[in-house]
Design a protein around this motif. Structure first.
Motif, PDB file in Angstrom:
ATOM      1  N   GLY A   1      53.532  50.062  63.777  1.00 35.43           N
ATOM      2  CA  GLY A   1      54.675  50.873  63.388  1.00 35.43           C
ATOM      3  C   GLY A   1      54.306  52.178  62.715  1.00 35.43           C
ATOM      4  O   GLY A   1      55.169  52.907  62.226  1.00 35.43           O
ATOM      5  N   PHE A   2      53.005  52.501  62.704  1.00 38.54           N
ATOM      6  CA  PHE A   2      52.560  53.729  62.051  1.00 38.54           C
ATOM      7  C   PHE A   2      51.636  54.534  62.960  1.00 38.54           C
ATOM      8  O   PHE A   2      52.079  55.492  63.594  1.00 38.54           O
ATOM      9  CB  PHE A   2      51.891  53.389  60.718  1.00 38.54           C
ATOM     10  CG  PHE A   2      51.516  54.582  59.879  1.00 38.54           C
ATOM     11  CD1 PHE A   2      52.422  55.617  59.657  1.00 38.54           C
ATOM     12  CD2 PHE A   2      50.246  54.683  59.304  1.00 38.54           C
ATOM     13  CE1 PHE A   2      52.077  56.719  58.873  1.00 38.54           C
ATOM     14  CE2 PHE A   2      49.894  55.765  58.514  1.00 38.54           C
ATOM     15  CZ  PHE A   2      50.816  56.791  58.308  1.00 38.54           C
TER      16      PHE A   2
ATOM     17  N   ASN B   1      56.986  59.596  62.021  1.00 41.01           N
ATOM     18  CA  ASN B   1      56.325  59.557  60.716  1.00 41.01           C
ATOM     19  C   ASN B   1      56.532  60.874  59.962  1.00 41.01           C
ATOM     20  O   ASN B   1      55.616  61.703  59.848  1.00 41.01           O
ATOM     21  CB  ASN B   1      54.834  59.251  60.899  1.00 41.01           C
ATOM     22  CG  ASN B   1      54.591  57.852  61.429  1.00 41.01           C
ATOM     23  OD1 ASN B   1      55.246  56.898  61.003  1.00 41.01           O
ATOM     24  ND2 ASN B   1      53.674  57.719  62.367  1.00 41.01           N
ATOM     25  N   ASP B   2      57.747  61.029  59.428  1.00 42.49           N
ATOM     26  CA  ASP B   2      58.083  62.261  58.715  1.00 42.49           C
ATOM     27  C   ASP B   2      57.154  62.524  57.532  1.00 42.49           C
ATOM     28  O   ASP B   2      56.930  63.674  57.156  1.00 42.49           O
ATOM     29  CB  ASP B   2      59.526  62.201  58.199  1.00 42.49           C
ATOM     30  CG  ASP B   2      60.540  62.037  59.317  1.00 42.49           C
ATOM     31  OD1 ASP B   2      60.180  62.335  60.475  1.00 42.49           O
ATOM     32  OD2 ASP B   2      61.678  61.623  59.046  1.00 42.49           O
ATOM     33  N   SER B   3      56.605  61.472  56.944  1.00 43.19           N
ATOM     34  CA  SER B   3      55.740  61.633  55.766  1.00 43.19           C
ATOM     35  C   SER B   3      54.448  62.377  56.092  1.00 43.19           C
ATOM     36  O   SER B   3      53.756  62.854  55.188  1.00 43.19           O
ATOM     37  CB  SER B   3      55.406  60.264  55.172  1.00 43.19           C
ATOM     38  OG  SER B   3      54.661  59.481  56.094  1.00 43.19           O
TER      39      SER B   3
ATOM     40  N   TYR C   1      55.043  58.854  69.645  1.00 47.95           N
ATOM     41  CA  TYR C   1      54.193  59.201  70.786  1.00 47.95           C
ATOM     42  C   TYR C   1      53.561  60.589  70.708  1.00 47.95           C
ATOM     43  O   TYR C   1      52.935  61.038  71.675  1.00 47.95           O
ATOM     44  CB  TYR C   1      54.938  59.050  72.128  1.00 47.95           C
ATOM     45  CG  TYR C   1      55.436  57.652  72.393  1.00 47.95           C
ATOM     46  CD1 TYR C   1      54.567  56.554  72.377  1.00 47.95           C
ATOM     47  CD2 TYR C   1      56.781  57.411  72.656  1.00 47.95           C
ATOM     48  CE1 TYR C   1      55.034  55.265  72.610  1.00 47.95           C
ATOM     49  CE2 TYR C   1      57.258  56.127  72.894  1.00 47.95           C
ATOM     50  CZ  TYR C   1      56.377  55.058  72.863  1.00 47.95           C
ATOM     51  OH  TYR C   1      56.833  53.790  73.095  1.00 47.95           O
ATOM     52  N   SER C   2      53.691  61.266  69.588  1.00 46.71           N
ATOM     53  CA  SER C   2      52.964  62.523  69.440  1.00 46.71           C
ATOM     54  C   SER C   2      51.509  62.208  69.101  1.00 46.71           C
ATOM     55  O   SER C   2      51.168  61.107  68.671  1.00 46.71           O
ATOM     56  CB  SER C   2      53.589  63.407  68.359  1.00 46.71           C
ATOM     57  OG  SER C   2      53.528  62.772  67.092  1.00 46.71           O
ATOM     58  N   VAL C   3      50.640  63.202  69.312  1.00 48.36           N
ATOM     59  CA  VAL C   3      49.210  63.063  69.041  1.00 48.36           C
ATOM     60  C   VAL C   3      48.843  64.069  67.962  1.00 48.36           C
ATOM     61  O   VAL C   3      49.187  65.256  68.063  1.00 48.36           O
ATOM     62  CB  VAL C   3      48.364  63.326  70.304  1.00 48.36           C
ATOM     63  CG1 VAL C   3      46.895  63.010  70.040  1.00 48.36           C
ATOM     64  CG2 VAL C   3      48.871  62.507  71.479  1.00 48.36           C
ATOM     65  N   ALA C   4      48.153  63.604  66.920  1.00 42.27           N
ATOM     66  CA  ALA C   4      47.820  64.472  65.793  1.00 42.27           C
ATOM     67  C   ALA C   4      46.370  64.255  65.363  1.00 42.27           C
ATOM     68  O   ALA C   4      45.727  63.271  65.740  1.00 42.27           O
ATOM     69  CB  ALA C   4      48.760  64.197  64.617  1.00 42.27           C
ATOM     70  N   MET C   5      45.876  65.199  64.566  1.00 45.66           N
ATOM     71  CA  MET C   5      44.514  65.117  64.069  1.00 45.66           C
ATOM     72  C   MET C   5      44.441  64.361  62.751  1.00 45.66           C
ATOM     73  O   MET C   5      45.254  64.587  61.848  1.00 45.66           O
ATOM     74  CB  MET C   5      43.942  66.523  63.852  1.00 45.66           C
ATOM     75  CG  MET C   5      43.680  67.296  65.130  1.00 45.66           C
ATOM     76  SD  MET C   5      42.513  66.494  66.267  1.00 45.66           S
ATOM     77  CE  MET C   5      40.990  66.622  65.333  1.00 45.66           C
TER      78      MET C   5
ATOM     79  N   PHE D   1      45.043  60.634  66.286  1.00 48.14           N
ATOM     80  CA  PHE D   1      45.850  59.411  66.269  1.00 48.14           C
ATOM     81  C   PHE D   1      47.147  59.591  67.032  1.00 48.14           C
ATOM     82  O   PHE D   1      47.662  60.701  67.187  1.00 48.14           O
ATOM     83  CB  PHE D   1      46.139  58.940  64.834  1.00 48.14           C
ATOM     84  CG  PHE D   1      46.902  59.917  63.971  1.00 48.14           C
ATOM     85  CD1 PHE D   1      48.296  59.923  63.943  1.00 48.14           C
ATOM     86  CD2 PHE D   1      46.230  60.817  63.162  1.00 48.14           C
ATOM     87  CE1 PHE D   1      49.005  60.803  63.136  1.00 48.14           C
ATOM     88  CE2 PHE D   1      46.922  61.701  62.342  1.00 48.14           C
ATOM     89  CZ  PHE D   1      48.312  61.696  62.327  1.00 48.14           C
ATOM     90  N   PHE D   2      47.649  58.465  67.528  1.00 50.86           N
ATOM     91  CA  PHE D   2      48.971  58.392  68.151  1.00 50.86           C
ATOM     92  C   PHE D   2      49.952  57.944  67.080  1.00 50.86           C
ATOM     93  O   PHE D   2      49.689  56.983  66.356  1.00 50.86           O
ATOM     94  CB  PHE D   2      48.999  57.364  69.293  1.00 50.86           C
ATOM     95  CG  PHE D   2      48.060  57.647  70.420  1.00 50.86           C
ATOM     96  CD1 PHE D   2      48.260  58.742  71.259  1.00 50.86           C
ATOM     97  CD2 PHE D   2      46.979  56.821  70.664  1.00 50.86           C
ATOM     98  CE1 PHE D   2      47.394  59.003  72.308  1.00 50.86           C
ATOM     99  CE2 PHE D   2      46.106  57.072  71.712  1.00 50.86           C
ATOM    100  CZ  PHE D   2      46.317  58.167  72.536  1.00 50.86           C
TER     101      PHE D   2
END
Length: 199
Positions: free
Chosen positions: A82-83, A140-142, A116-120, A134-135
């Motif tokens: 969930g994260f 994850n607004d935080s 489903y966004s991809v971030a560093m 990470f996916f």
């Protein structure tokens, strides 16, 4: 005579200038603002579309690792249901992979850490991202910027949503020797990452 000398100098220096061609990822599909990368994992294939228009530094950095085949046979070492599902930094033996220099944080680019966004991934310092990504398994607004720096989103899953979902549901354990709290019991391996042909 002078013309001949200038011509000789041009011929001598031309290879040197050619050798200085960019090798920071910007040379990979340089006119494509939305390159796509296929990730072949032990749980199935995922295709992500990168957003070079909003996160040029981050996208070029990611493409450089893909181009050098540096993500091959790495693991997704952190799964928090969930994260996030995080990987790209360790071999199957949990050896840390070498990294290029840290990059500038582009989290204020308007892209959100949505499902489903991809971030560093990065350390506490905002400008410490190198190769781990990470996916997001939820909105994850935080992780978005506010009064503090956020985590740079640079793309999104466009194929293989079910694979990402399945990754987020695997059994995890604490690996005391390495200090990993949410490591999959059965390794999730990224076998190959490939830049797909332009659409």
């Amino acid at each position: 005579m002078l013309r001949s000398l200038l011509l000789c100098l041009a011929l001598i220096t031309a290879p040197a200038f050619a050798a200085k061609k960019a090798d920071d990822g910007s040379q990979i599909q340089p006119d494509n603002y939305y390159p796509r990368v296929k990730l072949e994992t032990s749980m199935g294939d995922i295709v992500i579309e990168l957003d070079r228009r909003k996160a040029p530094i981050t996208v070029n950095n990611f493409l450089r690792y893909v181009d050098k085949r540096s993500y091959e046979e790495t693991i997704f070492h952190r799964v928090v249901p969930g994260f996030v599902v995080q990987g790209g930094g360790y071999t199957v033996d949990f050896d840390e992979k070498p990294s290029y220099p840290e990059i500038y944080n582009e989290s204020g680019n308007g892209l959100k850490n949505s499902l489903y966004s991809v971030a560093m991934a990065r350390q506490n310092d905002p400008h410490t991202a190198t190769r781990q990504f990470f996916f997001n398994l939820d909105d994850n607004d935080s992780l978005d910027p506010g009064r503090n720096w956020g985590y740079t989103v640079f793309g999104a899953v466009v194929e293989g949503y079910e694979v990402v979902d399945a990754m987020g549901e695997v059994e995890t354990e604490y690996k005391a020797l390495l200090g990993f709290a949410d490591a999959p019991v059965e390794p999730i391996i990224l076998h190959k990452a490939t830049v797909l042909p332009e659409l």
